[in-house]
Design a protein around this motif. Structure first.
Motif, PDB file in Angstrom:
ATOM      1  N   ASP A 114      54.545  30.562 -56.344  1.00 45.09           N
ATOM      2  CA  ASP A 114      54.287  31.821 -55.640  1.00 45.09           C
ATOM      3  C   ASP A 114      53.268  32.664 -56.406  1.00 45.09           C
ATOM      4  O   ASP A 114      53.128  32.533 -57.633  1.00 45.09           O
ATOM      5  CB  ASP A 114      55.568  32.637 -55.494  1.00 45.09           C
ATOM      6  N   ASP A 115      52.600  33.554 -55.672  1.00 45.45           N
ATOM      7  CA  ASP A 115      51.766  34.514 -56.395  1.00 45.45           C
ATOM      8  C   ASP A 115      52.686  35.538 -57.067  1.00 45.45           C
ATOM      9  O   ASP A 115      53.893  35.600 -56.807  1.00 45.45           O
ATOM     10  CB  ASP A 115      50.753  35.180 -55.466  1.00 45.45           C
TER      11      ASP A 115
ATOM     12  N   VAL B 132      57.852  42.723 -65.377  1.00 45.44           N
ATOM     13  CA  VAL B 132      56.416  42.445 -65.301  1.00 45.44           C
ATOM     14  C   VAL B 132      56.238  40.942 -65.204  1.00 45.44           C
ATOM     15  O   VAL B 132      56.807  40.190 -65.993  1.00 45.44           O
ATOM     16  CB  VAL B 132      55.667  42.968 -66.541  1.00 45.44           C
ATOM     17  N   VAL B 133      55.464  40.478 -64.212  1.00 46.75           N
ATOM     18  CA  VAL B 133      55.143  39.072 -64.046  1.00 46.75           C
ATOM     19  C   VAL B 133      53.625  38.916 -64.177  1.00 46.75           C
ATOM     20  O   VAL B 133      52.869  39.632 -63.514  1.00 46.75           O
ATOM     21  CB  VAL B 133      55.582  38.545 -62.667  1.00 46.75           C
ATOM     22  N   ILE B 134      53.194  37.997 -65.053  1.00 48.44           N
ATOM     23  CA  ILE B 134      51.756  37.764 -65.274  1.00 48.44           C
ATOM     24  C   ILE B 134      51.467  36.284 -65.146  1.00 48.44           C
ATOM     25  O   ILE B 134      52.144  35.462 -65.764  1.00 48.44           O
ATOM     26  CB  ILE B 134      51.308  38.281 -66.644  1.00 48.44           C
ATOM     27  N   ARG B 135      50.438  35.948 -64.363  1.00 44.43           N
ATOM     28  CA  ARG B 135      49.935  34.579 -64.280  1.00 44.43           C
ATOM     29  C   ARG B 135      48.915  34.399 -65.393  1.00 44.43           C
ATOM     30  O   ARG B 135      47.913  35.108 -65.441  1.00 44.43           O
ATOM     31  CB  ARG B 135      49.300  34.317 -62.923  1.00 44.43           C
ATOM     32  N   LEU B 136      49.183  33.484 -66.320  1.00 37.46           N
ATOM     33  CA  LEU B 136      48.346  33.302 -67.509  1.00 37.46           C
ATOM     34  C   LEU B 136      47.168  32.376 -67.241  1.00 37.46           C
ATOM     35  O   LEU B 136      47.185  31.583 -66.320  1.00 37.46           O
ATOM     36  CB  LEU B 136      49.200  32.766 -68.646  1.00 37.46           C
TER      37      LEU B 136
ATOM     38  N   ALA C  22      57.785  38.379 -57.990  1.00 36.79           N
ATOM     39  CA  ALA C  22      58.516  39.579 -58.417  1.00 36.79           C
ATOM     40  C   ALA C  22      59.556  39.979 -57.377  1.00 36.79           C
ATOM     41  O   ALA C  22      60.704  40.307 -57.706  1.00 36.79           O
ATOM     42  CB  ALA C  22      57.540  40.731 -58.670  1.00 36.79           C
ATOM     43  N   ASP C  23      59.168  39.930 -56.099  1.00 38.93           N
ATOM     44  CA  ASP C  23      60.124  40.265 -55.036  1.00 38.93           C
ATOM     45  C   ASP C  23      61.268  39.262 -54.992  1.00 38.93           C
ATOM     46  O   ASP C  23      62.437  39.629 -54.772  1.00 38.93           O
ATOM     47  CB  ASP C  23      59.405  40.298 -53.684  1.00 38.93           C
ATOM     48  N   ALA C  24      60.960  37.978 -55.186  1.00 37.95           N
ATOM     49  CA  ALA C  24      61.992  36.942 -55.156  1.00 37.95           C
ATOM     50  C   ALA C  24      62.985  37.128 -56.296  1.00 37.95           C
ATOM     51  O   ALA C  24      64.203  36.938 -56.115  1.00 37.95           O
ATOM     52  CB  ALA C  24      61.353  35.555 -55.224  1.00 37.95           C
ATOM     53  N   LEU C  25      62.510  37.504 -57.463  1.00 34.97           N
ATOM     54  CA  LEU C  25      63.403  37.726 -58.594  1.00 34.97           C
ATOM     55  C   LEU C  25      64.383  38.862 -58.314  1.00 34.97           C
ATOM     56  O   LEU C  25      65.586  38.751 -58.591  1.00 34.97           O
ATOM     57  CB  LEU C  25      62.589  38.037 -59.849  1.00 34.97           C
ATOM     58  N   LEU C  26      63.886  39.937 -57.756  1.00 38.20           N
ATOM     59  CA  LEU C  26      64.770  41.057 -57.433  1.00 38.20           C
ATOM     60  C   LEU C  26      65.769  40.666 -56.349  1.00 38.20           C
ATOM     61  O   LEU C  26      66.957  40.998 -56.431  1.00 38.20           O
ATOM     62  CB  LEU C  26      63.951  42.266 -56.984  1.00 38.20           C
TER      63      LEU C  26
END
Length: 410
Positions: free
Chosen positions: A380-381, A406-410, A386-390
């Protein structure tokens, strides 16, 4: 649906029970029909007159003394505070309107409430009273049994008064919660651009009235293709926690820009935290990201470990550079930090404990849920993840602790 026009003057006149409107000077501005009927006075005898000119105190009976003083004090409190005031049961005799010198023994249960004008000041006092005289008489008159019944009625009134106090506290809590949330929103805006890198942030307040506003996140651009990201959690809640959070977040953001790494930044904030009310025992995790050499340098002050999900699906908990929370030691010591490589396309997650902790459950259970969602939704983007985690990790009825991530794509 058509909304009918409402004649509020007619509604006021027809209200059941005795209701009067008085000016802040305690002059009758208006009364409803029940007030006229039960007070044995005409509207002309009431409107425009000072309340205690219409209803003087019965000075001939010591048992009736104090009623005027109590009513006046209650109404003055309403004007001064702008808050409703529920009075204890009052004996307040009424002078006979026909026979001079004769008094009618009466018992009342009054409530006084403010009516605010456009300027926010008290413009009128809504005075509602229940005549409980017949109740007192029916349950034993005014002798010993009657006094017991008066006490019973007073206990009932005290219970109502306690309800009023609880309602005031609830309103005060609501106001503090709103101020704290607004303060937090002002200090934690959505992150600005992070170059060509993708990131998502979330904050969810607790459902409980005041257990909010100790959590924060921050993203800081560093020279070169580098960034620092942090999350923290202040012990406590409400406005005090929000103020401490704001000071620590600002201090860490500033320290991050000049420190050689995350441990040195936390060392600086450790010293600062000892001078901030409510800052001790705060937990913080911070990670420096370097896209040039594909590495993370991390350090934690008693915070749940950040999670690295590498491109191949490997989950790594960044828990090998963890020290106690800020100010937990008698004297500050240099904190550890650790370096770990990452592959392009990996995911980095920082979060606060509200995301994983549940009462009566081991923290490892929450971490297991977290990693399962990360692995399942890793394609997922950042915003969707982030929405899925919540959605997957927070209780459906809402969390009792606030949550930041905070979610970051490295």
């Amino acid at each position: 649906m058509h909304n009918p026009e409402i004649d509020y003057e007619a509604v006021f006149r027809a209200l059941p029970g005795m209701v009067a409107l008085l000016t802040p000077d305690l002059v009758y501005a208006d009364v409803n029909e029940d007030f006229v009927r039960q007070s044995d006075r005409t509207r002309e005898q009431l409107i425009g007159r000072y309340i205690f000119d219409v209803f003087p105190e019965n000075t001939e009976d010591p048992a009736a003394a104090g009623g005027m003083r109590d009513v006046e004090a209650s109404m003055n409190r309403v004007v001064a505070t702008g808050e409703r005031d529920t009075m204890a049961l009052q004996r307040y005799d009424i002078a006979d309107p026909v026979l001079a010198g004769r008094w009618r023994e009466r018992y009342w249960s009054p409530v006084n409430a403010p009516v605010l004008g456009p300027d926010g000041q008290v413009s009128l006092i809504a005075h509602r009273v229940e005549d409980v005289t017949e109740l007192i008489r029916a349950r034993g008159g005014t002798g010993d049994n009657g006094r017991a019944r008066v006490l019973e009625a007073e206990l009932y009134t005290r219970a109502r008064e306690l309800q009023e106090v609880n309602e005031r506290l609830r309103r005060a809590h609501d106001r503090e919660r709103e101020v704290a949330l607004r303060l937090q929103e002002a200090m934690m805006p959505p992150p600005g651009p992070v170059g060509h890198h993708r990131a998502a942030v979330r904050y969810r307040p607790a459902v409980r009235d005041l257990n909010v506003c100790g959590d924060w996140y921050d993203l800081v651009d560093l020279p070169g293709d580098r960034m620092a990201v942090a999350v923290g959690d202040v012990v406590g809640h409400g406005l005090a926690a929000a103020c401490a959070m704001g000071q620590l977040r600002s201090a860490l953001s500033a320290a991050t820009r000049i420190a050689g790494g995350p441990a040195q930044a936390l060392d600086a904030v450790e010293v600062y935290a000892r001078s901030v009310d409510g800052a001790l025992s705060t937990t913080v995790a911070t990670v420096f990201i370097d896209w040039e050499d594909h590495s993370l340098v991390h350090s934690s002050a008693g915070h749940p470990p950040p999670v690295l999900l590498d491109a191949d699906g490997t989950v790594i908990l960044l828990d090998d550079a963890t020290d106690p929370p800020l100010g937990a030691r008698p004297e500050p010591l240099a904190r550890p930090q650790a370096r770990v490589p990452f592959s392009p396309g990996a995911l980095l997650l920082l979060y606060t404990d509200g995301l994983i902790e549940r009462r009566g459950e081991d923290i490892d259970d929450g971490l297991t849920r977290l990693t399962k969602t990360l692995v399942r939704r890793r394609s997922d983007d950042c915003e969707a993840l982030a929405d899925a985690l919540l959605a997957d990790l927070l209780p459906a009825e809402g969390s009792t602790d606030d949550t930041a991530l905070v979610v970051i794509r490295l």
